[in-house]
Structures are given as C-alpha cells and as structure tokens.
Motif scaffolding. Structure first.
Motif, PDB file in Angstrom:
ATOM      1  N   GLY A  32      15.666  32.878   0.348  1.00 31.94           N
ATOM      2  CA  GLY A  32      14.325  32.612   0.828  1.00 31.94           C
ATOM      3  C   GLY A  32      13.423  31.963  -0.195  1.00 31.94           C
ATOM      4  N   THR A  33      13.980  31.553  -1.326  1.00 29.19           N
ATOM      5  CA  THR A  33      13.170  30.911  -2.356  1.00 29.19           C
ATOM      6  C   THR A  33      13.722  29.532  -2.659  1.00 29.19           C
ATOM      7  OG1 THR A  33      14.461  31.791  -4.187  1.00 29.19           O
ATOM      8  CG2 THR A  33      12.600  33.125  -3.449  1.00 29.19           C
ATOM      9  N   ARG A  34      12.886  28.721  -3.252  1.00 34.68           N
ATOM     10  CA  ARG A  34      13.345  27.424  -3.744  1.00 34.68           C
ATOM     11  C   ARG A  34      12.518  27.034  -4.958  1.00 34.68           C
ATOM     12  NH1 ARG A  34      10.173  23.057  -2.512  1.00 34.68           N
ATOM     13  NH2 ARG A  34       8.710  23.276  -0.799  1.00 34.68           N
ATOM     14  N   GLU A  35      13.058  26.094  -5.699  1.00 33.78           N
ATOM     15  CA  GLU A  35      12.381  25.642  -6.899  1.00 33.78           C
ATOM     16  C   GLU A  35      11.134  24.837  -6.529  1.00 33.78           C
ATOM     17  OE1 GLU A  35      13.364  23.203 -11.024  1.00 33.78           O
ATOM     18  OE2 GLU A  35      14.957  23.633  -9.600  1.00 33.78           O
ATOM     19  N   LEU A  36      10.030  25.144  -7.173  1.00 31.15           N
ATOM     20  CA  LEU A  36       8.785  24.431  -6.956  1.00 31.15           C
ATOM     21  C   LEU A  36       8.830  23.129  -7.753  1.00 31.15           C
ATOM     22  CD1 LEU A  36       6.425  25.515  -5.265  1.00 31.15           C
ATOM     23  CD2 LEU A  36       5.308  26.162  -7.373  1.00 31.15           C
ATOM     24  N   PHE A  99      10.756  29.416  -9.205  1.00 35.15           N
ATOM     25  CA  PHE A  99      11.108  29.623  -7.808  1.00 35.15           C
ATOM     26  C   PHE A  99       9.995  30.347  -7.068  1.00 35.15           C
ATOM     27  CE2 PHE A  99      14.936  28.359  -9.687  1.00 35.15           C
ATOM     28  CZ  PHE A  99      15.700  27.804  -8.675  1.00 35.15           C
ATOM     29  N   ALA A 100       9.749  29.900  -5.839  1.00 35.44           N
ATOM     30  CA  ALA A 100       8.710  30.480  -4.986  1.00 35.44           C
ATOM     31  C   ALA A 100       9.285  30.709  -3.599  1.00 35.44           C
ATOM     32  CB  ALA A 100       7.505  29.542  -4.921  1.00 35.44           C
ATOM     33  N   SER A 101       8.676  31.591  -2.867  1.00 35.92           N
ATOM     34  CA  SER A 101       9.096  31.916  -1.514  1.00 35.92           C
ATOM     35  C   SER A 101       8.843  30.735  -0.577  1.00 35.92           C
ATOM     36  CB  SER A 101       8.311  33.139  -1.030  1.00 35.92           C
ATOM     37  OG  SER A 101       8.311  33.211   0.370  1.00 35.92           O
ATOM     38  N   GLU A 102       9.879  30.327   0.132  1.00 37.95           N
ATOM     39  CA  GLU A 102       9.738  29.250   1.111  1.00 37.95           C
ATOM     40  C   GLU A 102       8.725  29.654   2.184  1.00 37.95           C
ATOM     41  OE1 GLU A 102      10.073  25.643   2.517  1.00 37.95           O
ATOM     42  OE2 GLU A 102      11.489  26.192   0.942  1.00 37.95           O
ATOM     43  N   GLU A 103       8.764  30.912   2.592  1.00 37.54           N
ATOM     44  CA  GLU A 103       7.833  31.411   3.603  1.00 37.54           C
ATOM     45  C   GLU A 103       6.384  31.303   3.112  1.00 37.54           C
ATOM     46  OE1 GLU A 103       6.676  35.577   5.845  1.00 37.54           O
ATOM     47  OE2 GLU A 103       8.672  35.372   5.005  1.00 37.54           O
ATOM     48  N   ALA A 104       6.144  31.651   1.861  1.00 40.28           N
ATOM     49  CA  ALA A 104       4.792  31.571   1.301  1.00 40.28           C
ATOM     50  C   ALA A 104       4.311  30.124   1.249  1.00 40.28           C
ATOM     51  CB  ALA A 104       4.743  32.193  -0.088  1.00 40.28           C
ATOM     52  N   THR A 113      -8.001  28.426   6.012  1.00 40.15           N
ATOM     53  CA  THR A 113      -9.101  28.703   5.085  1.00 40.15           C
ATOM     54  C   THR A 113      -8.549  28.872   3.674  1.00 40.15           C
ATOM     55  OG1 THR A 113      -8.933  31.102   5.328  1.00 40.15           O
ATOM     56  CG2 THR A 113     -10.411  29.960   6.878  1.00 40.15           C
ATOM     57  N   VAL A 114      -9.442  28.777   2.694  1.00 40.33           N
ATOM     58  CA  VAL A 114      -9.043  29.002   1.305  1.00 40.33           C
ATOM     59  C   VAL A 114      -8.507  30.420   1.135  1.00 40.33           C
ATOM     60  CG1 VAL A 114      -9.891  29.205  -1.078  1.00 40.33           C
ATOM     61  CG2 VAL A 114     -10.577  27.258   0.320  1.00 40.33           C
ATOM     62  N   SER A 115      -9.175  31.401   1.761  1.00 39.36           N
ATOM     63  CA  SER A 115      -8.707  32.779   1.603  1.00 39.36           C
ATOM     64  C   SER A 115      -7.333  32.955   2.248  1.00 39.36           C
ATOM     65  CB  SER A 115      -9.717  33.784   2.139  1.00 39.36           C
ATOM     66  OG  SER A 115      -9.891  33.624   3.523  1.00 39.36           O
ATOM     67  N   GLY A 116      -7.079  32.295   3.367  1.00 39.66           N
ATOM     68  CA  GLY A 116      -5.756  32.357   3.994  1.00 39.66           C
ATOM     69  C   GLY A 116      -4.693  31.746   3.102  1.00 39.66           C
ATOM     70  N   PHE A 117      -5.013  30.631   2.476  1.00 34.54           N
ATOM     71  CA  PHE A 117      -4.117  29.949   1.534  1.00 34.54           C
ATOM     72  C   PHE A 117      -3.770  30.898   0.386  1.00 34.54           C
ATOM     73  CE2 PHE A 117      -3.550  27.203  -2.213  1.00 34.54           C
ATOM     74  CZ  PHE A 117      -2.765  26.155  -1.744  1.00 34.54           C
ATOM     75  N   ASP A 118      -4.789  31.556  -0.143  1.00 33.43           N
ATOM     76  CA  ASP A 118      -4.602  32.483  -1.261  1.00 33.43           C
ATOM     77  C   ASP A 118      -3.717  33.661  -0.864  1.00 33.43           C
ATOM     78  OD1 ASP A 118      -4.975  33.606  -3.824  1.00 33.43           O
ATOM     79  OD2 ASP A 118      -6.702  34.750  -3.143  1.00 33.43           O
ATOM     80  N   VAL A 119      -3.968  34.238   0.316  1.00 33.16           N
ATOM     81  CA  VAL A 119      -3.168  35.380   0.771  1.00 33.16           C
ATOM     82  C   VAL A 119      -1.705  34.958   0.956  1.00 33.16           C
ATOM     83  CG1 VAL A 119      -2.779  36.949   2.723  1.00 33.16           C
ATOM     84  CG2 VAL A 119      -5.066  36.674   1.777  1.00 33.16           C
ATOM     85  N   CYS A 120      -1.475  33.769   1.492  1.00 31.21           N
ATOM     86  CA  CYS A 120      -0.096  33.287   1.671  1.00 31.21           C
ATOM     87  C   CYS A 120       0.656  33.236   0.351  1.00 31.21           C
ATOM     88  CB  CYS A 120      -0.090  31.884   2.282  1.00 31.21           C
ATOM     89  SG  CYS A 120      -0.554  31.816   4.016  1.00 31.21           S
ATOM     90  N   LEU A 121       0.006  32.747  -0.679  1.00 31.68           N
ATOM     91  CA  LEU A 121       0.676  32.542  -1.963  1.00 31.68           C
ATOM     92  C   LEU A 121       0.653  33.756  -2.871  1.00 31.68           C
ATOM     93  CD1 LEU A 121      -0.462  28.905  -2.710  1.00 31.68           C
ATOM     94  CD2 LEU A 121       1.781  29.665  -1.937  1.00 31.68           C
TER      95      LEU A 121
END
Length: 129
Positions: A32-36, A99-104, A113-121
């Motif tokens: 579920g992760t990939r290289e950024l 590596f970061a979560s593909e889902e995130a 929204t900015v807050s939604g973006f922040d919560v995702c990451l």
C-alpha cells in the motif's frame, strides 16, 4: 462602521507540514505504499496551493466591493503560491525518495479543503494535553 475589509488577504494562512511517510526504502514491502517522487511533491504542492486559494476565497465577505475583492484575491493568490512553493520545497527536501501510503496520496488529491488535505496525509490532529 461596518466596512468590509479583505481581512483574508492580510492574514497569511498557516502552512501545514509535509506528509508523514512510512520510512525509507526498507518500507517498500508494504504493497500500500510507494516511493514519493519530485513529481509527486510538485503535484501535491499545486493541490495544496489550490486548496489554500479556495479556502481563503470562501472567507471573503460578500459585502466587498469589486475593487476590494480583486485586491483580496490578488493577496490570496500570492500567499497561496508562496505556501505551495514552501510545501513543495519541504516535500522535495525531506520526503522525495521515501515511501508514503498510496491511499493517503489519493485522499489528499481528492481533498476539498486544506484541513482535509492535512488529515489525509498526517491523520487527524491530536488535541494538546
């Protein structure tokens, strides 16, 4: 006097930190992760800048004159671009190659929204003790 001033243009939005990542190359075993990549950082930064713009534009008073609205919009555009550039620089410096979560990543690109973006990451904010 209740003159509507473009206050959104005078208070620069606070930048959010770059996304948390799951670790170095050894973390790649998680499907579920990939290289950024640098390209990911650029794309995420552009999305962040767009969200800053829309969040701040939504805060503008409907009572603003067209001149005040144009002035505020110009200041918002400048601040959004500055924050997007800063975010991209931090991402490129600190996260590219990790590596970061593909889902995130998908969640952040769909954020409204900015807050939604922040919560995702970064997950939900934890309240101070």
């Amino acid at each position: 006097d209740t003159t509507a001033e473009p206050t959104a243009s005078t208070s620069e939005p606070k930048p959010i930190p770059p996304p948390k990542v799951t670790g170095g190359p050894g973390a790649s075993s998680d499907a579920g992760t990939r290289e950024l990549t640098q390209s990911d950082c650029h794309t995420l930064a552009q999305k962040y800048g767009s969200l800053v713009r829309s969040d701040e534009e939504a805060k503008l008073s409907p009572k603003l004159t067209p001149t005040q609205r144009n002035t505020a919009s110009g200041a918002i555009e400048k601040a959004a671009q500055t924050l997007a550039d800063r975010w991209e620089g931090g991402c490129s410096r600190d996260l590219a190659g990790k590596f970061a979560s593909e889902e995130a990543l998908r969640c952040s690109m769909a954020a409204k929204t900015v807050s939604g973006f922040d919560v995702c990451l970064n997950g939900p904010a934890t309240p101070p003790p």
